[in-house]
Design a protein around this motif. Structure first.
Motif, PDB file in Angstrom:
ATOM      1  N   GLY A  97       0.809  -1.212   0.000  1.00  0.00           N
ATOM      2  CA  GLY A  97       0.000   0.000   0.000  1.00  0.00           C
ATOM      3  C   GLY A  97       0.841   1.261   0.000  1.00  0.00           C
ATOM      4  N   SER A 101       0.913   4.052  -3.025  1.00  0.00           N
ATOM      5  CA  SER A 101       0.477   5.403  -2.685  1.00  0.00           C
ATOM      6  C   SER A 101       1.593   6.432  -2.820  1.00  0.00           C
ATOM      7  CB  SER A 101      -0.071   5.428  -1.252  1.00  0.00           C
ATOM      8  OG  SER A 101      -0.355   6.735  -0.826  1.00  0.00           O
ATOM      9  N   ARG A 113       0.141  -3.419  -8.822  1.00  0.00           N
ATOM     10  CA  ARG A 113      -1.306  -3.237  -8.759  1.00  0.00           C
ATOM     11  C   ARG A 113      -2.034  -4.409  -9.427  1.00  0.00           C
ATOM     12  NH1 ARG A 113      -4.377   0.885  -7.576  1.00  0.00           N
ATOM     13  NH2 ARG A 113      -2.651   2.372  -7.638  1.00  0.00           N
ATOM     14  N   SER A 116      -1.889  -7.431  -7.147  1.00  0.00           N
ATOM     15  CA  SER A 116      -2.813  -7.253  -6.027  1.00  0.00           C
ATOM     16  C   SER A 116      -4.257  -7.496  -6.450  1.00  0.00           C
ATOM     17  CB  SER A 116      -2.667  -5.848  -5.450  1.00  0.00           C
ATOM     18  OG  SER A 116      -3.622  -5.605  -4.444  1.00  0.00           O
ATOM     19  N   ASP A 117      -4.644  -6.969  -7.614  1.00  0.00           N
ATOM     20  CA  ASP A 117      -6.007  -7.166  -8.097  1.00  0.00           C
ATOM     21  C   ASP A 117      -6.280  -8.636  -8.427  1.00  0.00           C
ATOM     22  OD1 ASP A 117      -6.437  -4.479  -7.832  1.00  0.00           O
ATOM     23  OD2 ASP A 117      -6.028  -4.003  -9.941  1.00  0.00           O
ATOM     24  N   SER A 120      -6.776 -10.624  -5.194  1.00  0.00           N
ATOM     25  CA  SER A 120      -8.069 -10.377  -4.539  1.00  0.00           C
ATOM     26  C   SER A 120      -9.197 -11.191  -5.158  1.00  0.00           C
ATOM     27  CB  SER A 120      -8.410  -8.886  -4.605  1.00  0.00           C
ATOM     28  OG  SER A 120      -8.585  -8.472  -5.954  1.00  0.00           O
ATOM     29  N   PRO A 156      -4.078  -8.751  -0.423  1.00  0.00           N
ATOM     30  CA  PRO A 156      -4.722  -7.774  -1.315  1.00  0.00           C
ATOM     31  C   PRO A 156      -5.689  -6.841  -0.604  1.00  0.00           C
ATOM     32  CG  PRO A 156      -5.594  -9.981  -1.687  1.00  0.00           C
ATOM     33  CD  PRO A 156      -4.399 -10.131  -0.801  1.00  0.00           C
ATOM     34  N   ILE A 157      -6.336  -7.322   0.455  1.00  0.00           N
ATOM     35  CA  ILE A 157      -7.261  -6.461   1.199  1.00  0.00           C
ATOM     36  C   ILE A 157      -6.491  -5.364   1.921  1.00  0.00           C
ATOM     37  CG2 ILE A 157      -9.059  -6.412   2.971  1.00  0.00           C
ATOM     38  CD1 ILE A 157      -9.564  -9.358   2.401  1.00  0.00           C
ATOM     39  N   ARG A 160      -5.055  -2.737  -0.617  1.00  0.00           N
ATOM     40  CA  ARG A 160      -6.038  -1.778  -1.131  1.00  0.00           C
ATOM     41  C   ARG A 160      -6.464  -0.769  -0.063  1.00  0.00           C
ATOM     42  NH1 ARG A 160      -9.139  -1.704  -5.571  1.00  0.00           N
ATOM     43  NH2 ARG A 160      -7.220  -2.574  -6.424  1.00  0.00           N
ATOM     44  N   THR A 161      -6.758  -1.242   1.147  1.00  0.00           N
ATOM     45  CA  THR A 161      -7.183  -0.312   2.203  1.00  0.00           C
ATOM     46  C   THR A 161      -6.045   0.617   2.621  1.00  0.00           C
ATOM     47  OG1 THR A 161      -6.695  -2.035   3.854  1.00  0.00           O
ATOM     48  CG2 THR A 161      -8.960  -1.852   3.081  1.00  0.00           C
ATOM     49  N   GLU A 163      -3.541   1.659   0.754  1.00  0.00           N
ATOM     50  CA  GLU A 163      -3.340   2.638  -0.305  1.00  0.00           C
ATOM     51  C   GLU A 163      -4.369   3.753  -0.225  1.00  0.00           C
ATOM     52  OE1 GLU A 163      -3.397   2.948  -5.210  1.00  0.00           O
ATOM     53  OE2 GLU A 163      -3.969   1.097  -4.193  1.00  0.00           O
ATOM     54  N   GLU A 164      -5.638   3.383  -0.053  1.00  0.00           N
ATOM     55  CA  GLU A 164      -6.686   4.403  -0.022  1.00  0.00           C
ATOM     56  C   GLU A 164      -6.566   5.298   1.202  1.00  0.00           C
ATOM     57  OE1 GLU A 164      -8.669   5.007  -2.457  1.00  0.00           O
ATOM     58  OE2 GLU A 164      -7.871   3.335  -3.612  1.00  0.00           O
TER      59      GLU A 164
END
Length: 283
Positions: A97, A101, A113, A116-117, A120, A156-157, A160-161, A163-164
């Motif tokens: 992440g 970012s 990316r 990671s996708d 998931s 992956p979870i 993603r969290t 990064e956001e």
């Protein structure tokens, strides 16, 4: 611009009806979302609470056909494997992440990316088969293999969290650290990550809740163990495995224990989430 309603003014009948109708739709949607969760809790409490006792938390399963026993082996096994999975998921997931970012123009960013996708969307049973081929075939069934499978599902979870959440930290905060002469890695570790700790912990808790109930990958990695085993290098029991075995058993006693185990698993996730929220809020 939105006009303010004069004091003492009343809505027209059509607008009042539309307001009541939309309020009804919102309440109905909320009920449809919450009702299944409430129904699951009520069902497990009414059906599984009766099987909870001191023996359930302090004894191992009784031999087939005998009464009594508990699920101490499954509870400790789940906690150990979740701890292993948390270490893997947090270290790799938060690092991923941060990379996505903080280094958006790095040439490896599209590859990370994409990986990671893809991770998931991989089913849990496939992850279990991969770990079985890479680890179990060579080293045998173990709690380490089960924790590795759960950790791969967490990555992956958490990526993603993380990064956001890191993107929500204002750019001015990073610029202030760089303006003081700090290197970028120190700005990330000392300023950006502490500012996003609450969101990252929440993402980790969501990932743990996601993998805590997975039984499919553990069938190929941890295998299960009816004896109390604290050594993760050997086969280890887990709550999802015991729930699967108990729910498919022809014994009514095992069926009741499976419902009690489901209740304990949900409460474990709930308490862990509350503790994490309380810790981050105090910080």
């Amino acid at each position: 611009m939105e006009r303010s309603v004069p004091k003492g003014a009343t809505l027209s009948p059509s607008r009042r009806s539309a307001n009541l109708f939309m309020g009804f739709l919102i309440a109905l949607g909320t009920f449809l979302v919450v009702a299944p969760l409430v129904w699951i809790f009520v069902y497990l409490i009414t059906q599984g609470a009766a099987a909870l006792s001191l023996d359930f938390f302090t004894k191992v399963p009784a031999p087939e056909g005998e009464t009594g026993g508990g699920w101490l082996n499954a509870i400790t096994g789940s906690l150990i494997m979740l701890a292993i999975a948390a270490v893997i998921g947090v270290l790799v997931g938060v690092a991923g992440g941060v990379f996505l970012s903080e280094f958006p123009r790095h040439p490896f960013m599209p590859t990370i990316r994409m990986v990671s996708d893809v991770l998931s969307g991989i089913p849990a049973i496939v992850v279990g088969l991969v770990v079985y081929s890479l680890v179990v075939v060579t080293f045998g069934y173990s709690g380490f293999a089960g924790g590795l499978a759960l950790g791969l599902l967490m990555i992956p979870i958490v990526v993603r969290t993380s990064e956001e959440v890191l993107k929500l930290v204002p750019l001015s905060v990073r610029e202030a650290g760089l303006a003081l002469g700090l290197p970028q890695w120190k700005v990330i570790l000392s300023i950006v990550l502490p500012a996003a700790t609450s969101g990252i912990v929440t993402g980790v808790m969501l990932a743990l809740a996601r993998v805590a109930g997975e039984a499919a990958p553990l069938l190929f990695t941890a295998l299960g163990n009816n004896l109390l085993n604290l050594n993760p290098a050997k086969p280890m029991g887990a709550l999802p495995l015991q729930i699967y075995i108990g729910s498919t058993s022809s014994s009514p006693i095992n069926n009741e224990l499976a419902k009690a185990g489901s209740l304990v698993l949900i409460l474990l996730i709930f308490v862990t989430s509350l503790a994490a929220r309380a810790a981050t809020r105090r910080r």
